[in-house]
Write an enzyme that holds these catalytic residues in place. Structure first.
Site, PDB file in Angstrom:
ATOM      1  N   VAL A   1      -0.989  -2.426  10.693  1.00 14.96           N
ATOM      2  CA  VAL A   1       0.247  -1.982  12.122  1.00 14.96           C
ATOM      3  C   VAL A   1      -0.546  -3.331  13.052  1.00 14.96           C
ATOM      4  CG1 VAL A   1       0.718   0.110  10.987  1.00 14.96           C
ATOM      5  CG2 VAL A   1      -1.420  -0.555  12.179  1.00 14.96           C
TER       6      VAL A   1
ATOM      7  N   LYS B   1      -9.197   1.750  -1.774  1.00 16.05           N
ATOM      8  CA  LYS B   1      -9.605   1.611  -1.125  1.00 16.05           C
ATOM      9  C   LYS B   1     -10.799   2.265  -0.148  1.00 16.05           C
ATOM     10  CE  LYS B   1      -7.427   0.898   3.153  1.00 16.05           C
ATOM     11  NZ  LYS B   1      -5.728   1.560   4.385  1.00 16.05           N
TER      12      LYS B   1
ATOM     13  N   CYS C   1      -5.246  -3.487   2.731  1.00 17.25           N
ATOM     14  CA  CYS C   1      -5.209  -3.146   3.793  1.00 17.25           C
ATOM     15  C   CYS C   1      -6.220  -3.580   5.044  1.00 17.25           C
ATOM     16  CB  CYS C   1      -3.950  -1.913   4.427  1.00 17.25           C
ATOM     17  SG  CYS C   1      -3.358  -2.465   5.834  1.00 17.25           S
TER      18      CYS C   1
ATOM     19  N   GLU D   1       0.738  -1.573   0.157  1.00 20.72           N
ATOM     20  CA  GLU D   1      -0.594   0.437   0.031  1.00 20.72           C
ATOM     21  C   GLU D   1       0.562   1.606  -0.254  1.00 20.72           C
ATOM     22  OE1 GLU D   1      -2.268  -0.059   3.382  1.00 20.72           O
ATOM     23  OE2 GLU D   1      -3.727   1.976   3.038  1.00 20.72           O
TER      24      GLU D   1
END
Ligand code: ACM
Length: 256
Positions: A162, A102, A135, A32
């Site tokens: 993350v 996205k 993501c 990404e």
């Protein structure tokens, strides 16, 4: 790989080096926001780093796709007029491109990007059909199911994950429940205290882990697959993952 925020030219060189050094492949997936890095200091910075699809980053992808005769998928910070999107571009060897924006923006991404407005398309690439997610989209089973219903064989999933370990555990289950191949290309490194979890994975339609990259170093992995195995949705001779659904009993609205 490890894109760096604010280093557009160096990020292009990282992509060039990685793609030119990769083993022979038909399809390569990059993370990404590979052109811009992730953790922007300000809206001014994201606006400055985002680029249109006819900008230098996609031009490089086109050059590399042609030179290596492969299809490239990469995340990019995209500017369309005055609106920014967290996008993924698919570039075929003939230079033709496809775009996904996205749908599900994560945390402070909402300060920089507009939510995607192109839905969940599936693209023909040679004999295979490819869907794109980015993501945090992984947390939405509806998105995976939609791509499966639209005939995707492979979901390419550029990421800057993350939350440690979560996606790497859940994605094999999404693959299994929808009989899809999934390529999660996740970045490594730390930006302003935010650490990305690496461990890119390539998963088969039975949820099997076909490849996994390291947590803290860059690596390219290539695996040979048969995309047509994703078209067999049978569970038993009398059960099919998609045909046995009972959509009249499912509700997409939330009751308060
Ligand atoms: C994310 O969606 N980049 C966590």
């Amino acid at each position: 790989m490890e894109p760096r925020v604010g280093e557009s030219e160096a990020n292009r060189e990282r992509v060039r080096t990685a793609v030119l050094a990769a083993p022979e492949a038909d399809l390569l997936v990059l993370p990404e926001l590979a052109n811009s890095g992730y953790h922007f200091e300000s809206q001014g910075q994201s606006a400055q780093l985002a680029e249109p699809v006819d900008g230098p980053f996609v031009a490089l992808l086109r050059e590399l796709a042609r030179a290596r005769n492969l299809t490239l998928v990469s995340g990019l910070a995209e500017r369309d007029g005055s609106t920014l999107y967290n996008s993924a571009v698919l570039v075929r060897p003939d230079g033709s491109i496809e775009l996904y924006r996205k749908l599900h923006l994560f945390l402070n991404e909402k300060d920089h990007f507009a939510p995607g407005n192109l839905g969940l398309p599936v693209f023909q690439v040679g004999a295979a059909r490819i869907g794109l997610l980015i993501c945090f989209d992984w947390q939405f089973p509806e998105a995976w199911r939609t791509l499966a219903l639209r005939g995707a064989d492979i979901v390419c999933h550029p990421s800057n994950l993350v939350l440690p370990g979560l996606a790497q555990r859940a994605i094999p289950v999404h693959a299994l429940l929808n009989r899809l191949y999934v390529v999660t290309a996740n970045r490594i490194g730390t930006e302003s205290g935010l650490t990305f979890t690496g461990r890119s994975i390539l998963v088969g339609p039975r949820g099997e882990l076909l490849a996994e990259a390291p947590e803290t170093s860059e690596e390219t992995r290539v695996v040979e697959i048969d995309p047509f195995l994703a078209r067999d949705k049978s569970v038993t001779p009398r059960n099919d993952l998609l045909d046995d659904r009972r959509p009249e009993h499912y509700d997409c609205g939330r009751e308060s």
